[in-house]
Write a protein that holds these residues in place. Structure first.
Motif, short mmCIF file in Angstrom:
data_model
loop_
_atom_site.label_atom_id
_atom_site.label_comp_id
_atom_site.label_asym_id
_atom_site.label_seq_id
_atom_site.Cartn_x
_atom_site.Cartn_y
_atom_site.Cartn_z
N ILE A 215 10.84 29.06 47.60
CA ILE A 215 9.44 29.63 47.04
C ILE A 215 9.05 28.86 45.83
CG2 ILE A 215 7.96 31.63 46.52
CD1 ILE A 215 9.69 33.20 48.52
N GLY A 216 9.96 28.30 45.20
CA GLY A 216 9.94 27.83 43.63
C GLY A 216 8.90 26.71 43.70
N LEU A 217 9.02 25.55 44.28
CA LEU A 217 7.96 24.63 44.36
C LEU A 217 6.67 24.97 44.76
CD1 LEU A 217 9.95 21.38 44.90
CD2 LEU A 217 9.22 22.23 42.80
N ALA A 218 6.64 25.70 45.84
CA ALA A 218 5.60 26.29 46.26
C ALA A 218 4.64 27.02 45.26
CB ALA A 218 5.56 27.17 47.48
N MET A 219 5.42 27.86 44.20
CA MET A 219 4.83 28.66 43.33
C MET A 219 4.28 27.64 42.30
SD MET A 219 6.52 31.68 41.11
CE MET A 219 6.93 32.65 42.52
N CYS A 220 5.04 26.70 41.94
CA CYS A 220 4.52 25.69 40.91
C CYS A 220 3.33 25.10 41.43
CB CYS A 220 5.67 24.45 40.72
SG CYS A 220 7.29 25.12 39.89
N LYS A 221 3.18 24.65 42.66
CA LYS A 221 1.87 23.81 43.16
C LYS A 221 0.86 24.81 42.95
CE LYS A 221 0.33 21.63 47.27
NZ LYS A 221 -0.84 22.44 47.48
N LYS A 222 1.05 26.20 43.27
CA LYS A 222 0.01 27.36 43.02
C LYS A 222 -0.43 27.35 41.71
CE LYS A 222 -1.32 31.85 45.03
NZ LYS A 222 -0.98 32.88 45.84
N ILE A 223 0.38 27.44 40.75
CA ILE A 223 0.16 27.68 39.35
C ILE A 223 -0.42 26.24 38.74
CG2 ILE A 223 1.36 27.91 37.01
CD1 ILE A 223 3.61 29.63 38.37
N VAL A 224 0.05 25.28 39.13
CA VAL A 224 -0.91 23.95 38.67
C VAL A 224 -2.18 23.94 39.32
CG1 VAL A 224 -0.69 21.64 38.73
CG2 VAL A 224 1.35 22.70 38.08
N GLU A 225 -2.33 24.21 40.54
CA GLU A 225 -3.75 24.14 41.11
C GLU A 225 -4.89 25.27 40.38
OE1 GLU A 225 -3.12 24.32 45.14
OE2 GLU A 225 -2.51 22.07 45.37
N GLY B 180 16.94 9.65 40.83
CA GLY B 180 16.93 11.41 40.77
C GLY B 180 15.57 11.57 41.31
N ALA B 181 14.97 12.67 40.69
CA ALA B 181 13.69 13.15 41.23
C ALA B 181 12.69 13.09 40.00
CB ALA B 181 13.69 14.56 41.76
N ARG B 182 11.57 12.86 40.17
CA ARG B 182 10.48 12.82 39.11
C ARG B 182 9.26 13.56 39.70
NH1 ARG B 182 9.21 7.23 36.36
NH2 ARG B 182 11.21 7.93 35.04
N ILE B 183 9.05 14.57 39.23
CA ILE B 183 7.85 15.50 39.40
C ILE B 183 6.91 15.29 38.23
CG2 ILE B 183 7.14 17.79 39.76
CD1 ILE B 183 9.70 18.53 40.99
N THR B 184 5.49 14.86 38.73
CA THR B 184 4.49 14.84 38.13
C THR B 184 3.37 15.65 38.38
OG1 THR B 184 4.86 12.18 37.86
CG2 THR B 184 2.76 13.04 37.27
N PHE B 185 2.91 16.26 37.26
CA PHE B 185 1.59 17.44 37.32
C PHE B 185 0.66 17.39 36.49
CE2 PHE B 185 4.97 19.53 35.17
CZ PHE B 185 4.34 20.34 34.10
N THR B 186 -0.49 17.64 36.53
CA THR B 186 -1.39 17.78 35.47
C THR B 186 -1.90 19.16 35.28
OG1 THR B 186 -3.12 17.04 36.96
CG2 THR B 186 -2.39 15.42 36.03
#
Length: 536
Positions: free
Chosen positions: A478-488, A503-509
């Motif tokens: 649920i973690g990244l789904a929750m991140c998406k919901k918070i960001v939007e 590695g991984a690079r996650i980008t958000f605004t």
């Protein structure tokens, strides 16, 4: 013309477009103005011709005729004086008169060369002069100078009658020249009057044409356009049932018809839109009720499910402590499975409850210092960070208007994932960067972990979607789904950088301020808590 003949003609005129009316009007005006210009040109040409004839022929011819008379009188005077006295000095005006006579006759002949009547008058003068000179002037001038000659005196007596013929011819010529000049002046005056009338008529006709063109444009174009504009403004003001009446030329009537057709389509679309809006309102009300029920269910279920789970976990552990010596190893393993499952179920329920709360409750937007938020998150995650030997660094982070609790959940999930999904035998290194871009803040969380394949860039943000089994990496999905919901919810977007391979690079605004703060939940949490407590 009968009424039946007029109706087809009226229909034909009604089919004319604005362009055709303009072409016919302009062509007619040009034809009329051309005709008037031609008449004016003829009158101007006639005026100029008469004026030129008067100034260049008639007046110079009359004045030259007077000078010719003076030259002949000088000749007669000189001959008379010489004949009476015999003095040679009297021959000087005679000889000068002869030269002037030739010049004046030549000048008159050039002026009237196209007028046979005036040439005939000039010829009569020349004949009379020639007779006088032949009979009187030359013989007297040929006599020797000195004493007066009796023969000369005798000739002079006869010469008076001969010179009277010359005078009569000259008077006749001059009278004709005077009459010609008077007629030329009269013609010039009448032609000038005609010219003034013609140009006055041209001016009046131009004014009349301008008035007709103005009135035609007003009635044929301006008035229909004003009528169409007034009706269009009525429709734009909200009177969509007001019909548009076509007026004016054919093309303006077609335009009115097209606008009327558009109005009818608009009325139809508005009716359909209103019906759709009513359906949407009903669906929104149903969704609001359903969401309220789901929120109530989620909160109550979290309380109702956690209580039996705690009982299962507690009594299973009591069972193990009290009867552990009486059970075999397999029974202990089963008890461990039961406790672990109850604990994971409790974590899953808490995560689901937190996920459902994003954007619904705790919308306490305020100024949030992300530097401080990240430091608090690192402090909360200090145990797993220390166990993994992780190194967490970050750039200076901005201050935003956001929900503080949701910002904490966002950074806990992102940093926690970066620490958890590490490569075996390698200490995690995580860096957080921030930059202003197009009015938003763009953040990147970069780690040196196991990475995320590009084909799963969208899948990992879906709730309960996992790339690894629970045995390999723990978690509820649920973690990244929750991140998406918070960001939007905070006006941004989140994605995976598919080009990063180490590695991984996650980008958000995130927006500096929230675009819109949703309203409170249909069922406040206090009420849900009370209902849950009542059920227990």
């Amino acid at each position: 013309m009968t009424g039946e003949d007029q109706r087809p003609r009226t229909r034909r005129l009604a089919a004319w477009t604005t362009r055709r009316w303009l072409r016919v009007g302009v062509a007619t005006s040009l034809v009329v103005l051309t005709l008037l210009g031609a008449v004016g040109g003829v009158v101007l040409g006639r005026t100029q011709s008469i004026s030129d004839d008067l100034t260049d022929v008639r007046s110079p011819a009359l004045s030259t005729a007077f000078r010719l008379e003076t030259a002949l009188v000088n000749q007669e005077t000189g001959i008379r004086g010489y004949g009476l006295t015999g003095t040679a000095d009297f021959l000087t005006p005679y000889r000068q008169g002869l030269a002037d006579q030739e010049a004046h006759i030549r000048s008159i002949r050039e002026l009237v060369h196209g007028d046979p009547a005036r040439l005939a008058d000039l010829e009569a003068v020349e004949n009379a002069v020639a007779r006088w000179q032949e009979r009187i002037a030359r013989p007297v001038a040929a006599a020797p100078a000195g004493a007066p000659s009796p023969a000369a005196a005798e000739r002079l007596a006869d010469g008076k009658a001969a010179f009277d013929d010359v005078r009569a011819a000259l008077e006749n010529q001059q009278e004709r020249f005077r009459a010609d000049r008077v007629r030329a002046r009269a013609d010039l005056e009448s032609t000038m009057v005609l010219r003034n009338w013609v140009f006055g008529a041209i001016a009046l006709l131009i004014v009349a044409l301008a008035a007709l063109v103005f009135e035609g444009l007003r009635r044929g174009i301006n008035a229909p356009l004003e009528h169409l504009g007034a009706e269009a403004r009525l429709i734009a003001a909200g009177d969509f049932d007001h019909p548009i009446t076509p007026t004016g030329p054919a093309d303006l009537r077609r335009l009115s018809g097209e606008i009327e057709s558009m109005r009818r389509r608009l009325v139809h679309e508005l009716a359909f839109t209103e019906e759709a809006r009513l359906r949407l309102d009903a669906q929104a009300a149903d969704l609001q009720r359903s969401n309220a029920e789901l929120e109530q269910f989620a909160y109550v279920a979290s309380h109702d499910l956690q209580e039996p789970l705690r009982k299962v976990s507690s009594f299973t552990q009591l069972l193990k402590r009290r009867y552990g010596s009486q059970l075999d190893a397999r029974a202990d393993q089963y008890i461990d499975f039961a406790v672990d499952g109850a604990n994971r179920m409790q974590v899953l329920i808490n995560d689901l409850l937190n996920f459902s709360r994003v954007g619904r409750v705790h919308n306490a937007h305020q100024s949030v210092d992300l530097d401080r938020t990240v430091d608090e998150t690192l402090s909360a995650l200090s145990v797993p960070i220390e166990e993994a030997g992780a190194e967490i660094t970050h750039d200076p982070l901005p201050t935003l208007v956001a929900d503080p609790s949701q910002m904490v959940m966002l950074w806990q999930n992102l940093i926690g994932n970066a620490v958890k999904f590490r490569r075996p035998g390698e200490a995690p290194r995580v860096h957080i960067a921030a930059a202003r871009e197009d009015g938003l803040w763009r953040f990147t969380v970069t780690d040196n972990g196991i990475g995320i394949p590009p084909e799963y860039a969208e899948k990992i943000f879906v709730i309960f979607q996992r790339l690894h089994t629970k045995d390999v990496y723990s978690g509820s999905g649920i973690g990244l789904a929750m991140c998406k919901k918070i960001v939007e919810f905070h006006g941004g977007a989140i994605t995976i950088d598919p080009d990063y391979r180490d590695g991984a690079r996650i980008t958000f605004t995130l927006a500096p301020e929230p675009p819109q703060i949703p309203g409170p939940s249909a069922a406040p949490e206090e009420v849900l808590t009370a209902e849950a407590d009542a059920r227990r």
